[in-house]
Enzyme design. Sequence first.
Site, PDB file in Angstrom:
ATOM      1  N   ASN A 630       0.765  -1.235   0.000  1.00 47.61           N
ATOM      2  CA  ASN A 630       0.000   0.000   0.000  1.00 47.61           C
ATOM      3  C   ASN A 630       0.801   1.294   0.000  1.00 47.61           C
ATOM      4  O   ASN A 630       0.250   2.349  -0.267  1.00 47.61           O
ATOM      5  CB  ASN A 630      -0.931   0.031   1.213  1.00 47.61           C
ATOM      6  CG  ASN A 630      -1.917  -1.100   1.193  1.00 47.61           C
ATOM      7  OD1 ASN A 630      -2.661  -1.271   0.248  1.00 47.61           O
ATOM      8  ND2 ASN A 630      -1.901  -1.899   2.239  1.00 47.61           N
ATOM      9  N   TYR A 631       2.072   1.243   0.344  1.00 47.31           N
ATOM     10  CA  TYR A 631       2.797   2.491   0.515  1.00 47.31           C
ATOM     11  C   TYR A 631       4.027   2.651  -0.364  1.00 47.31           C
ATOM     12  O   TYR A 631       4.510   3.759  -0.550  1.00 47.31           O
ATOM     13  CB  TYR A 631       3.216   2.656   1.981  1.00 47.31           C
ATOM     14  CG  TYR A 631       2.059   2.957   2.872  1.00 47.31           C
ATOM     15  CD1 TYR A 631       1.468   4.207   2.861  1.00 47.31           C
ATOM     16  CD2 TYR A 631       1.525   1.989   3.712  1.00 47.31           C
ATOM     17  CE1 TYR A 631       0.385   4.496   3.654  1.00 47.31           C
ATOM     18  CE2 TYR A 631       0.436   2.259   4.515  1.00 47.31           C
ATOM     19  CZ  TYR A 631      -0.128   3.516   4.491  1.00 47.31           C
ATOM     20  OH  TYR A 631      -1.207   3.790   5.270  1.00 47.31           O
ATOM     21  N   LEU A 632       4.584   1.542  -0.830  1.00 48.01           N
ATOM     22  CA  LEU A 632       5.825   1.656  -1.581  1.00 48.01           C
ATOM     23  C   LEU A 632       5.541   1.688  -3.078  1.00 48.01           C
ATOM     24  O   LEU A 632       4.941   0.754  -3.616  1.00 48.01           O
ATOM     25  CB  LEU A 632       6.731   0.472  -1.250  1.00 48.01           C
ATOM     26  CG  LEU A 632       7.052   0.354   0.241  1.00 48.01           C
ATOM     27  CD1 LEU A 632       7.863  -0.891   0.521  1.00 48.01           C
ATOM     28  CD2 LEU A 632       7.799   1.595   0.709  1.00 48.01           C
TER      29      LEU A 632
END
Length: 673
Positions: A630-632
């Site tokens: 979800n973030y990288l």
Amino acid sequence: KIFLAWIYNATKQVNFFFIDTHKHKDKHKDKDHRHKDHKKDKEREKFKHSNSEHKEHSEKKHRDKEKLKHSDGSSDKHREKHKEKDREKRREEKVLDAIFPFTLMGCVLLWFVVIRWEEERYTDGSKWRFLEHKGPVFAPPYEPLPDKVKFYYDGKPMKLSAPAEEVATFFAKMLDHEYTTKEIFRKNFFKDWRKEMTSEEKSKITDLNKCNFSEINEYFKAQSEARKQMSKEEKQKIKEENERLLQEYGFCVMDNHKERIGNFRIEPPGLFRGRGDHPKMGMLKRRIRPEDIIINCSKDSKHPKPPPGTKWKEVRHDNKVTWLASWTENIQGSIKYIMLNPSSRIKGEKDWQKYETARRLKKCVDRIRAQYREDWKSKEMKIRQRAVALYFIDKLALRAGNEKEEGETADTVGCCSLRVEHVKLYPKMDDQEYVVEFDFLGKDSIRYYNKIPVEKRVFKNLQLFLENKQPEDDLFDRLNTSILNKHLQELMDGLTAKVFRTYNASITLQQQLKELTCPDDSIPAKILSYNRANRAVAILCNHQRAPPKTFEKSMQNLQSKIDEKQNQLSAARKQLKAAKADHKASHDDKTVEVKRKAVQRIEEQLMKLQVQATDREENKQIALGTSKLNYLDPRISVAWCKKWGIPIEKIYNKTQREKFAWAIDMAEKDYEF
DNA sequence: TTTGAGACTTGCGCGGAAAGCT
DNA sequence: AGCTTTCCGCGCAAGTCTCAAA
């Protein structure tokens, strides 16, 4: 003339154009993308590529159609037809000449419309043009218990009505969990259970403590045991049935692409658990019926059929949203949706956009940081609070922290909803000055605990905010997420609090990868570096996990393996030495070489094991999955793999590769976030 | 300005399948 | 082959953020 004929042909297909714009668009792109050269288009082109499989499919169909059209001449009336054709051709040409200006104009207009639509597709809010699916799969109906399995009330067997029995089995299944001993859980369960009882049962069953579910509990245990003991054939049969269901209900058609649906099964009824200290734990999550479901699909699609004898709540055609079906859940009264899988175009594009927004933040983050540092000095308390909160969101990657309704959910907070009791100030701690200690429960009731030194001005401000307040008062009493986000929106288009998390996570990965990767390392060592970079992000975002139950044991196992390898290694080394000594006497090259190879191999194996051990130890309480998913920005990882010759499979498994297909396609080895 | 519905993303834990080991 | 360990995908809860009406 060829051009003219082409245009003529094209106009004949006007119908086809409108009915099937997507197909046309692909065609149009293939022919014309050379002319268009600005970056956005190029990137979108690249994005499209990841779906090329589907594209090929639809194009093939198209070609087949074309073939059919041309092959309809029959041979017996050949000559006659030839003349006829000639005449017709001349006639056609005349007509063509006559209408040429109009045709040309029409084409230009059409092209313009199509391009406009293409551009607007993502801005006018519509998410699709065509959507067809088969509706959800419902939970299997309740199967009553066999008569021999009994429920006891106050020591006496008692036959329950089917609805009451079903709810009783939910509780019975959970008997081994410790939460069935929790007071709130029991209270909520009993209250909801009584609602399902007949009036007779209701008057009889008045005390949960007198209920004995143990026979039911054992029955289910035996059932699951039996399931495990099933023969291969039976297991195979179940698997096939699942596969059939997936094939039938697991896919939909959205704008000419067959897409995988994320969750096509409706959640079965059961007892709500919730996470952390949830006030509603134990409540009955009711069974969802077709009458509860709203179906969303396009008008011109084959509408999904409700199960025989039932009706949908509603069938609507809203292409401003992405969901296929929805229903209202009875615990919180919130809406649940059936949506597409992360590998779908619609999710992939959104994901891509998210990282593009974060990259835009990268360009102006210095300005924003300078601004909030300036705001620490503001005369207005509201602005100071906003600036300090933003500083935490940026530096510590805290979540925004929306207000929640009290008593409806577990008591958790984010940045804007922090309370006085969650922070402690230490003007001096050990050798550091101005230390702030955070201790609160965040999302999913995961504890956030951190001590960090902050700048003097932040510290002074915090002291100010804390003045004359009770522990349960808000730290930022003049701030909420909508004020904060409104401000952020002014600083950069599309900027919200969560963008900082995405930005800081991705930038940390990129920078850590740069720092940790040694060009000469072996592939496993490089992967360790990757995991370490990933871990740095997970720590930043406070992605924790419960240490696996078998952690200690598996760690010991690994350690003993390492010891064993070490013994093997020293033995192998001794042999090598002996062989070398021998070599002087007998000139036996072969043995020395063999022994040397053996030593080398064992050394490699040992190294691998040690890397594995470090990796696992460091990973004890950290969950890498969430940040990876979800973030990288996946393009960072893809670029890193390409740069160092690491197979992408070592970083992303199959599902992840499907989800990130767009990135794998798009990123080159020099990609910069 | 407040409130709440609605839509969509993020998050952890679990169970079964696959992989590894003896 | 049979057992243990690890991995993967799913389930579904719990966030964020937007929009519109009161």
